[in-house]
Design a protein around this motif. Structure first.
Motif, mmCIF file in Angstrom:
data_model
loop_
_atom_site.group_PDB
_atom_site.id
_atom_site.type_symbol
_atom_site.label_atom_id
_atom_site.label_comp_id
_atom_site.label_asym_id
_atom_site.label_seq_id
_atom_site.Cartn_x
_atom_site.Cartn_y
_atom_site.Cartn_z
ATOM 1 N N MET A 177 0.846 -1.188 0.000
ATOM 2 C CA MET A 177 0.000 0.000 0.000
ATOM 3 C C MET A 177 0.884 1.241 0.000
ATOM 4 S SD MET A 177 -3.129 0.900 0.076
ATOM 5 C CE MET A 177 -3.758 -0.704 0.510
ATOM 6 N N GLU A 217 -5.750 -1.814 -5.199
ATOM 7 C CA GLU A 217 -5.673 -0.571 -4.433
ATOM 8 C C GLU A 217 -7.021 0.092 -4.176
ATOM 9 O OE1 GLU A 217 -2.985 0.896 -3.146
ATOM 10 O OE2 GLU A 217 -1.593 -0.611 -3.875
ATOM 11 N N ARG A 273 -1.805 -5.379 1.000
ATOM 12 C CA ARG A 273 -1.720 -5.195 -0.429
ATOM 13 C C ARG A 273 -1.017 -6.384 -1.092
ATOM 14 N NH1 ARG A 273 0.750 -4.587 -4.582
ATOM 15 N NH2 ARG A 273 0.144 -3.198 -6.280
#
Length: 206
Positions: free
Chosen positions: A1, A114, A180
């Motif tokens: 991230m 994302e 992520r």
């Protein structure tokens, strides 16, 4: 991230040695604030979902909540701005010199990992709502498909009428995980199961 530093983007009042306010950047500061808010919204939505408070977005961007409302009057406007930026980056990736379908799919996959707002775009139910938000999201979805088809080789396994966007929606359904890295791993695994080559999962830097 991606990490976002918390810093002032021309919105806090500061004074020089003379006690006078420094020159205001005007439109430049406004553009920076808007870009920071969109980037922050994407990160906050990825972490906490579309119901995350707008105050969290303002804090992540390093601006006051009043600045956020000057750019985006409500929650729907923030999500729409994130969607628009996602689609714009995919279009730019597809238009770049030497672009390939795997490369553009890598950009799409980055946005899937994302952006919760982007994932929602790919799960529109045509039998569902018919409001302005639905229509806007449908237009954006069509823009994504056009951009990808520009790089779709003849005879590709996703060349049939609905296969391309169906495959992306299927991959988006695999996006899950607290980090992520985990979300990216699942996206790449989904593409492998579909036997579709995809490039590096990264944003377009144009």
């Amino acid at each position: 991230m991606p990490s976002f530093r918390r810093y002032s983007l021309g919105v806090t009042e500061q004074h020089g040695p003379s006690g006078r306010r420094p020159p205001n950047d005007g439109p430049k500061a406004a553009a920076r604030n808007r870009a920071a808010l969109i980037a922050a919204a994407r990160a906050v939505y990825a972490e906490h979902g579309l119901d995350a408070p707008l105050s969290a977005i303002a804090r992540r961007a390093g601006v006051g909540q009043g600045v956020l409302y000057r750019h985006f009057p409500d929650r729907a406007a923030v999500a729409a701005a994130v969607l628009e930026e996602n689609v714009r980056q995919i279009e730019q990736a597809a238009e770049a010199r030497g672009a390939t379908l795997p490369g553009v799919l890598g950009v799409v996959s980055w946005h899937l990992t994302e952006s919760a707002a982007f994932i929602s775009l790919l799960h529109i139910d045509d039998a569902g709502q018919r409001d302005g938000t639905h229509a806007y999201a449908k237009v954006l979805s069509e823009r994504v498909e056009r951009a990808l088809r520009e790089r779709l080789p003849e005879g590709h396994r996703l060349g049939e009428a609905n296969d391309l966007m169906l495959a992306i929606a299927m991959v988006s359904g695999a996006v899950a995980g607290p980090t992520r890295e985990e979300r990216e791993r699942r996206v790449l695994a989904a593409w492998r199961l579909l036997r579709v080559e995809v490039g590096a999962v990264r944003p377009h830097e144009g």
